[in-house]
Design an enzyme around this catalytic site. Structure first.
Site, PDB file in Angstrom:
ATOM      1  N   GLY A  25      -4.112   2.188  -0.659  1.00 19.04           N
ATOM      2  CA  GLY A  25      -3.893   1.831   0.768  1.00 19.04           C
ATOM      3  C   GLY A  25      -3.222   0.360   0.924  1.00 19.04           C
ATOM      4  O   GLY A  25      -2.331   0.175   1.248  1.00 19.04           O
ATOM      5  N   THR A  26      -4.199  -0.645   0.622  1.00 20.92           N
ATOM      6  CA  THR A  26      -4.056  -1.901   1.050  1.00 20.92           C
ATOM      7  C   THR A  26      -2.760  -2.331   0.125  1.00 20.92           C
ATOM      8  O   THR A  26      -1.880  -3.184   0.621  1.00 20.92           O
ATOM      9  CB  THR A  26      -5.040  -2.853   0.811  1.00 20.92           C
ATOM     10  OG1 THR A  26      -6.395  -2.341   1.408  1.00 20.92           O
ATOM     11  CG2 THR A  26      -4.970  -4.351   1.186  1.00 20.92           C
ATOM     12  N   SER A  73      -7.498   3.072   0.200  1.00 23.51           N
ATOM     13  CA  SER A  73      -7.716   2.195  -0.856  1.00 23.51           C
ATOM     14  C   SER A  73      -8.406   2.660  -1.956  1.00 23.51           C
ATOM     15  O   SER A  73      -9.226   3.620  -1.856  1.00 23.51           O
ATOM     16  CB  SER A  73      -8.635   0.978   0.112  1.00 23.51           C
ATOM     17  OG  SER A  73      -7.675   0.528   0.958  1.00 23.51           O
ATOM     18  N   GLY A  74      -8.137   1.950  -2.918  1.00 26.35           N
ATOM     19  CA  GLY A  74      -8.768   2.367  -4.212  1.00 26.35           C
ATOM     20  C   GLY A  74     -10.272   2.452  -4.296  1.00 26.35           C
ATOM     21  O   GLY A  74     -10.578   3.618  -4.678  1.00 26.35           O
ATOM     22  N   ASP A 111      -7.867   5.369  -6.051  1.00 24.29           N
ATOM     23  CA  ASP A 111      -7.478   5.495  -7.524  1.00 24.29           C
ATOM     24  C   ASP A 111      -7.747   7.113  -8.121  1.00 24.29           C
ATOM     25  O   ASP A 111      -6.716   7.534  -8.828  1.00 24.29           O
ATOM     26  CB  ASP A 111      -8.296   4.447  -8.321  1.00 24.29           C
ATOM     27  CG  ASP A 111      -8.373   3.386  -8.205  1.00 24.29           C
ATOM     28  OD1 ASP A 111      -7.291   2.847  -7.643  1.00 24.29           O
ATOM     29  OD2 ASP A 111      -9.264   2.363  -8.249  1.00 24.29           O
ATOM     30  N   HIS A 153     -15.868  -0.239  -8.623  1.00 24.36           N
ATOM     31  CA  HIS A 153     -15.397   1.150  -8.728  1.00 24.36           C
ATOM     32  C   HIS A 153     -14.910   1.318 -10.251  1.00 24.36           C
ATOM     33  O   HIS A 153     -13.859   1.990 -10.284  1.00 24.36           O
ATOM     34  CB  HIS A 153     -14.278   1.368  -7.640  1.00 24.36           C
ATOM     35  CG  HIS A 153     -13.293   0.671  -7.547  1.00 24.36           C
ATOM     36  ND1 HIS A 153     -13.114  -0.701  -7.460  1.00 24.36           N
ATOM     37  CD2 HIS A 153     -12.137   0.950  -7.825  1.00 24.36           C
ATOM     38  CE1 HIS A 153     -11.830  -1.066  -7.326  1.00 24.36           C
ATOM     39  NE2 HIS A 153     -11.098   0.148  -7.807  1.00 24.36           N
TER      40      HIS A 153
END
Length: 152
Positions: free
Chosen positions: A46-47, A65-66, A71, A98
């Site tokens: 995302g970012t 986003s991850g 991911d 994460h």
């Protein structure tokens, strides 16, 4: 595990992922190589995807986003044959909350035999490879043979 040949087309599906401290270096790298990247389908978490679009003007298919599962979304796309190359600038000096997701992503990339770049130098080698704009055959796990053997 048995393997089979998978043919990659001349237009590759490239995932671009970066940890927070590596987003600017990835954007700088992508801007430098925007002409070559424009010939391919690009994906990102995302970012990172938003920052890449802003920096390069390229169209990016964005996952979440991850840390929110991006991911894992990229990993799923790899296992489904939708991603051919992973450019993943990760920060070796920062602990990652994460981290299991990151390890899973790198593991899936290894299982499915896709090229992975972890820094600008390795990304330069991939983007300048003769195979980037050519068809290429790689060996991948033969899932049908795996299931047939398991159900045997």
């Amino acid at each position: 595990m048995e393997k089979k040949v998978q043919k990659l087309h001349d237009k590759k599906n490239i995932a671009l992922v970066a940890h927070d401290n590596m987003k600017d270096p990835l954007c700088k790298w992508a801007k430098k190589h925007s002409f070559k990247l424009s010939a391919h389908q690009l994906y990102a978490t995302g970012t990172t995807g938003h920052k890449l679009e802003e920096a390069t003007g390229l169209s990016i298919r964005k996952c979440v986003s991850g840390p929110l599962g991006g991911d894992q979304q990229i990993g799923a796309k790899i296992s489904e044959g939708e991603i051919d190359i992973l450019i993943f600038f990760w920060d070796p000096f920062e602990p990652m909350p994460h981290d299991p997701d990151v390890k899973a992503l790198l593991r899936i990339a290894a299982v499915w035999n896709i090229p992975v770049a972890c820094n600008p130098a390795s990304a330069d080698f991939i983007i300048s490879s003769q195979y980037i704009n050519e068809e290429y055959e790689r060996l991948v796990p033969d899932y049908d043979a795996y299931i047939a053997k398991r159900l045997g």
